[in-house]
Design a protein around this motif. Sequence first.
Motif, PDB file in Angstrom:
ATOM      1  N   PHE A 131      16.142  91.087  -8.913  1.00 31.92           N
ATOM      2  CA  PHE A 131      16.938  90.034  -9.548  1.00 31.92           C
ATOM      3  C   PHE A 131      17.353  90.429 -10.968  1.00 31.92           C
ATOM      4  O   PHE A 131      18.438  90.058 -11.417  1.00 31.92           O
ATOM      5  N   GLY A 132      16.502  91.151 -11.670  1.00 34.46           N
ATOM      6  CA  GLY A 132      16.917  91.654 -12.978  1.00 34.46           C
ATOM      7  C   GLY A 132      18.078  92.619 -12.865  1.00 34.46           C
ATOM      8  O   GLY A 132      19.035  92.561 -13.657  1.00 34.46           O
ATOM      9  N   SER A 133      18.041  93.521 -11.881  1.00 37.33           N
ATOM     10  CA  SER A 133      19.156  94.452 -11.653  1.00 37.33           C
ATOM     11  C   SER A 133      20.412  93.709 -11.233  1.00 37.33           C
ATOM     12  O   SER A 133      21.528  94.095 -11.613  1.00 37.33           O
ATOM     13  N   LEU A 134      20.242  92.636 -10.451  1.00 35.63           N
ATOM     14  CA  LEU A 134      21.396  91.835 -10.042  1.00 35.63           C
ATOM     15  C   LEU A 134      22.071  91.200 -11.254  1.00 35.63           C
ATOM     16  O   LEU A 134      23.304  91.244 -11.382  1.00 35.63           O
ATOM     17  N   LEU A 135      21.292  90.616 -12.157  1.00 38.67           N
ATOM     18  CA  LEU A 135      21.865  89.995 -13.356  1.00 38.67           C
ATOM     19  C   LEU A 135      22.579  91.039 -14.208  1.00 38.67           C
ATOM     20  O   LEU A 135      23.666  90.785 -14.746  1.00 38.67           O
ATOM     21  N   LEU A 136      22.001  92.219 -14.330  1.00 44.14           N
ATOM     22  CA  LEU A 136      22.641  93.300 -15.088  1.00 44.14           C
ATOM     23  C   LEU A 136      23.954  93.709 -14.440  1.00 44.14           C
ATOM     24  O   LEU A 136      24.975  93.884 -15.117  1.00 44.14           O
ATOM     25  N   THR A 137      23.959  93.847 -13.116  1.00 44.87           N
ATOM     26  CA  THR A 137      25.168  94.263 -12.401  1.00 44.87           C
ATOM     27  C   THR A 137      26.254  93.199 -12.495  1.00 44.87           C
ATOM     28  O   THR A 137      27.429  93.519 -12.711  1.00 44.87           O
ATOM     29  N   VAL A 138      25.887  91.933 -12.341  1.00 45.94           N
ATOM     30  CA  VAL A 138      26.870  90.851 -12.433  1.00 45.94           C
ATOM     31  C   VAL A 138      27.485  90.811 -13.826  1.00 45.94           C
ATOM     32  O   VAL A 138      28.699  90.629 -13.986  1.00 45.94           O
ATOM     33  N   ASP A 139      26.663  90.998 -14.851  1.00 53.16           N
ATOM     34  CA  ASP A 139      27.178  90.983 -16.219  1.00 53.16           C
ATOM     35  C   ASP A 139      28.167  92.123 -16.443  1.00 53.16           C
ATOM     36  O   ASP A 139      29.218  91.935 -17.067  1.00 53.16           O
ATOM     37  N   ARG A 140      27.847  93.311 -15.933  1.00 53.75           N
ATOM     38  CA  ARG A 140      28.718  94.477 -16.135  1.00 53.75           C
ATOM     39  C   ARG A 140      29.970  94.414 -15.259  1.00 53.75           C
ATOM     40  O   ARG A 140      30.997  94.993 -15.612  1.00 53.75           O
ATOM     41  N   SER A 141      29.897  93.737 -14.126  1.00 51.52           N
ATOM     42  CA  SER A 141      31.002  93.750 -13.167  1.00 51.52           C
ATOM     43  C   SER A 141      31.836  92.476 -13.188  1.00 51.52           C
ATOM     44  O   SER A 141      32.778  92.365 -12.392  1.00 51.52           O
ATOM     45  N   ALA A 142      31.518  91.517 -14.055  1.00 54.63           N
ATOM     46  CA  ALA A 142      32.206  90.220 -14.027  1.00 54.63           C
ATOM     47  C   ALA A 142      33.709  90.385 -14.195  1.00 54.63           C
ATOM     48  O   ALA A 142      34.504  89.772 -13.467  1.00 54.63           O
ATOM     49  N   GLY A 143      34.128  91.205 -15.168  1.00 58.15           N
ATOM     50  CA  GLY A 143      35.564  91.401 -15.387  1.00 58.15           C
ATOM     51  C   GLY A 143      36.251  92.034 -14.199  1.00 58.15           C
ATOM     52  O   GLY A 143      37.365  91.644 -13.832  1.00 58.15           O
ATOM     53  N   VAL A 144      35.617  93.015 -13.580  1.00 55.65           N
ATOM     54  CA  VAL A 144      36.198  93.688 -12.409  1.00 55.65           C
ATOM     55  C   VAL A 144      36.301  92.712 -11.243  1.00 55.65           C
ATOM     56  O   VAL A 144      37.295  92.711 -10.500  1.00 55.65           O
ATOM     57  N   ILE A 145      35.296  91.857 -11.073  1.00 49.56           N
ATOM     58  CA  ILE A 145      35.314  90.882  -9.975  1.00 49.56           C
ATOM     59  C   ILE A 145      36.441  89.875 -10.183  1.00 49.56           C
ATOM     60  O   ILE A 145      37.183  89.545  -9.244  1.00 49.56           O
ATOM     61  N   ARG A 146      36.595  89.379 -11.408  1.00 47.76           N
ATOM     62  CA  ARG A 146      37.673  88.416 -11.680  1.00 47.76           C
ATOM     63  C   ARG A 146      39.036  89.055 -11.461  1.00 47.76           C
ATOM     64  O   ARG A 146      39.945  88.433 -10.890  1.00 47.76           O
ATOM     65  N   LEU A 216      37.716  95.834  -1.839  1.00 40.72           N
ATOM     66  CA  LEU A 216      38.779  95.551  -0.881  1.00 40.72           C
ATOM     67  C   LEU A 216      40.106  96.176  -1.289  1.00 40.72           C
ATOM     68  O   LEU A 216      41.137  95.894  -0.674  1.00 40.72           O
ATOM     69  N   PHE A 217      40.092  97.023  -2.320  1.00 42.80           N
ATOM     70  CA  PHE A 217      41.360  97.556  -2.829  1.00 42.80           C
ATOM     71  C   PHE A 217      41.347  99.073  -2.897  1.00 42.80           C
ATOM     72  O   PHE A 217      41.878  99.670  -3.831  1.00 42.80           O
ATOM     73  N   GLY A 218      40.735  99.699  -1.899  1.00 43.58           N
ATOM     74  CA  GLY A 218      40.872 101.131  -1.758  1.00 43.58           C
ATOM     75  C   GLY A 218      39.640 101.930  -2.104  1.00 43.58           C
ATOM     76  O   GLY A 218      39.232 102.798  -1.350  1.00 43.58           O
ATOM     77  N   LYS A 219      39.056 101.678  -3.254  1.00 41.62           N
ATOM     78  CA  LYS A 219      37.917 102.473  -3.717  1.00 41.62           C
ATOM     79  C   LYS A 219      36.642 101.663  -3.555  1.00 41.62           C
ATOM     80  O   LYS A 219      36.523 100.566  -4.085  1.00 41.62           O
ATOM     81  N   VAL A 220      35.690 102.207  -2.810  1.00 38.59           N
ATOM     82  CA  VAL A 220      34.399 101.553  -2.629  1.00 38.59           C
ATOM     83  C   VAL A 220      33.420 102.142  -3.630  1.00 38.59           C
ATOM     84  O   VAL A 220      33.121 103.343  -3.596  1.00 38.59           O
ATOM     85  N   ASP A 221      32.947 101.312  -4.548  1.00 37.64           N
ATOM     86  CA  ASP A 221      31.915 101.730  -5.495  1.00 37.64           C
ATOM     87  C   ASP A 221      30.545 101.535  -4.856  1.00 37.64           C
ATOM     88  O   ASP A 221      30.351 100.636  -4.043  1.00 37.64           O
ATOM     89  N   HIS A 222      29.595 102.358  -5.285  1.00 40.18           N
ATOM     90  CA  HIS A 222      28.265 102.332  -4.660  1.00 40.18           C
ATOM     91  C   HIS A 222      27.181 101.906  -5.641  1.00 40.18           C
ATOM     92  O   HIS A 222      26.022 102.283  -5.488  1.00 40.18           O
ATOM     93  N   GLY A 223      27.539 101.104  -6.615  1.00 39.68           N
ATOM     94  CA  GLY A 223      26.559 100.688  -7.595  1.00 39.68           C
ATOM     95  C   GLY A 223      25.752  99.471  -7.197  1.00 39.68           C
ATOM     96  O   GLY A 223      24.771  99.138  -7.871  1.00 39.68           O
ATOM     97  N   SER A 224      26.152  98.796  -6.110  1.00 36.26           N
ATOM     98  CA  SER A 224      25.461  97.544  -5.781  1.00 36.26           C
ATOM     99  C   SER A 224      25.137  97.392  -4.297  1.00 36.26           C
ATOM    100  O   SER A 224      24.596  96.358  -3.899  1.00 36.26           O
ATOM    101  N   HIS A 225      25.447  98.371  -3.474  1.00 32.10           N
ATOM    102  CA  HIS A 225      25.102  98.262  -2.054  1.00 32.10           C
ATOM    103  C   HIS A 225      23.611  97.984  -1.868  1.00 32.10           C
ATOM    104  O   HIS A 225      23.212  97.082  -1.110  1.00 32.10           O
ATOM    105  N   HIS A 226      22.782  98.770  -2.558  1.00 32.79           N
ATOM    106  CA  HIS A 226      21.336  98.651  -2.364  1.00 32.79           C
ATOM    107  C   HIS A 226      20.817  97.286  -2.802  1.00 32.79           C
ATOM    108  O   HIS A 226      19.807  96.807  -2.265  1.00 32.79           O
ATOM    109  N   LEU A 227      21.480  96.642  -3.774  1.00 33.84           N
ATOM    110  CA  LEU A 227      21.044  95.306  -4.187  1.00 33.84           C
ATOM    111  C   LEU A 227      21.190  94.304  -3.045  1.00 33.84           C
ATOM    112  O   LEU A 227      20.325  93.442  -2.843  1.00 33.84           O
ATOM    113  N   ILE A 228      22.284  94.416  -2.300  1.00 33.55           N
ATOM    114  CA  ILE A 228      22.482  93.519  -1.161  1.00 33.55           C
ATOM    115  C   ILE A 228      21.410  93.759  -0.108  1.00 33.55           C
ATOM    116  O   ILE A 228      20.854  92.805   0.472  1.00 33.55           O
ATOM    117  N   TRP A 229      21.064  95.022   0.138  1.00 35.78           N
ATOM    118  CA  TRP A 229      19.999  95.315   1.111  1.00 35.78           C
ATOM    119  C   TRP A 229      18.684  94.676   0.674  1.00 35.78           C
ATOM    120  O   TRP A 229      17.996  94.040   1.478  1.00 35.78           O
TER     121      TRP A 229
END
Length: 674
Positions: A131-146, A216-229
């Motif tokens: 969950f700590g890694s998830l919060l870090l990832t969400v904070d770093r990826s918020a702009g990209v997600i929006r 969903l736009f061509g490039k699949v990043d691999h920074g968060s796959h393992h978090l979902i697992w």
Amino acid sequence: MIGPSSPASPPPPRSATIVTAAVALLVAGGGIALWFLRGMEIIEATSRGDFFAPLDAFVAYQREQHPGDLSLEGLRRMHGAGYVAIALLATGLLAGGLGVIHRRRVGAFLHRFFLTPEGPLNLGVFRIIVFGSLLLTVDRSAGVIRAAAERGADLRVAPFGWSAFAAHVPSSAALADAALWVLGIAGVTGLMGFMSRTSALIAFLVGTYALGLPNLFGKVDHGSHHLIWFLALLAASRCGDGMSVDAIIRGVRRAGRGDQPAVTPSPAYALPIRFAWLLLGVLYLFPGLWKLLAAGPMWVAGDAVKYHLHRKWILLDWIPAVRIDRMPLVYRAIGAGTILFEISFIGLILFRRTRPLAFIAAELFHFSIRVFMRIRFVALQWCLLVLIDWSRLFAAVGRGLFRVPLAVVYDDGCGFCRRVVAALRTLDWLDRVEWVPARDRTAVERAGLGALPPAALARDIHVARGEEVRPGYAGYQLIARRLPLLWPIVPLLHVWPVTAIGARGYRKVADTRTTCGPDQLRNARPEQRRLWPVTTVGIVLLAGNTLLGLAGITSSWPLSAYPTFAGPVGPDQIVERMVLVIADGTERVVPPRRRLGGVAPEHWLRQVRTLVAEPPPERARRFAALWADLQRRDPSLDDVTGVRFYRDRVLIDPDARDEPPVERTLVAEFDVTR
């Protein structure tokens, strides 16, 4: 399992092992001879797509993902890797045969690995890490997600397996913001361990959506796959039984119904962590195998590492201060070490003594690729902490800090006392406190307090540290020193007026509490800890990632093989470039690291690569949508009247970066309507 009186099973005959080894050597020898005589013919047939259907399909898929990498010349450079493939096949046959022959030993090892009982502390730490890694990832990826949520469905390039419904995934700025808020709340509650499994389930579902939008736009990043697992594993496990608010609440509630014993070790606490280890092993294994299969000799004795460095540097438009590409012994050692680490990691994690070595090697591996290739896997590095046996580490720290254990004798006939002790014992992470019910005279005598009369033990809590015995509030002062979460308030417990208020409050509660007789006490029944939910989730995750790893598919979500860096490499590489035609007729080359409309170059280049392969009408429509999206976000593109896309074959040596392309191919040209 064999009982004490059961006769030991006879060892397998030595001849079976010899025959298995002989078959493996025969396969290796025959395969090497065949490859030596016909290897080049097989490579050329594979390049034409008329050799072996699965292999032909794989080569076609990799060509689509990495245009120019799998040319006939590139495949010829892979000739040496064929010997590696044969050796791996023979090794697999040998390992499989020995596994069948020694199946009893293998079965016993697997039983110990998966089903050894364990306390809840390690799983609690794992929950905090994820969950700590998830919060870090969400904070770093918020702009990209929006930004991804605001892009139109016409721009989407479906990841592997998503082609049927990628265009129908709903997205908007408001929906993305809502998803980010939900992830933030679930991350905080999961970190605290409040409604732990519900938080993990919500984070898994919402995270799969939100963190998947940019893919969903061509490039699949691999920074968060393992978090979902890992979130899926936590949602299926008893992740709230240790180091959590849930553990305190559950302990207090159960203590009110009876004399609550300590949480007993169970395989239910170990199994999710074992699956997490294996998922990490699969994550590293297949990149290592594909390196060996694609260009193994070049990684160990050739220049594959140097060429991969050069290729990454040209894409980054960057050159590091330390030019290890000029140190053949260094980069070849790095190449050999990389393959050795990736392949051996899954074996190292199987044994307790080699697990710390796997952790150190993985951290060094990620540190080196961050320094020399600017590739960051921050969340993955944090998740590698799951390899540490925190229970054993905390216990060792506890023994080092507190040589003498603490014995706490409490009135188990008092419901309030049981609740307080139940809450405190969930915080005993250092395992240096023994909780002794006063009505258990055997346990009291074992704690060295047998001389105290039962009436005194029933009247006050007594805390013994060796020969020192403290009753009442003074005892709680000793207890707080042994519970790490209470360390910040320990100084306050010894300062007036807290001491006076505490002693007075304790006395009042102790004198007014109610107790029950022995016949009114009942022990809480042990909770059932089911293994099938986490077993099912773990097997699905392992099977899915293994199949994708075997196929070398890295562009899928949320299951996927991680980047392999296994493509053929050489001194010249295909580089895709965008050239803008300005209103005055001049041309402007888009720099490799230029963000267009806030979109990273690897994302819009991947979109362009996909639409170039489509039929002309569809290509023009999708490009118009792509350009309108980029232009809307980037006002500097307003003076552009045309766009040309080239595939340039360039020398990737940094010293030759300013030289013109060796070969230039115009792959697409578009007029821009303003």
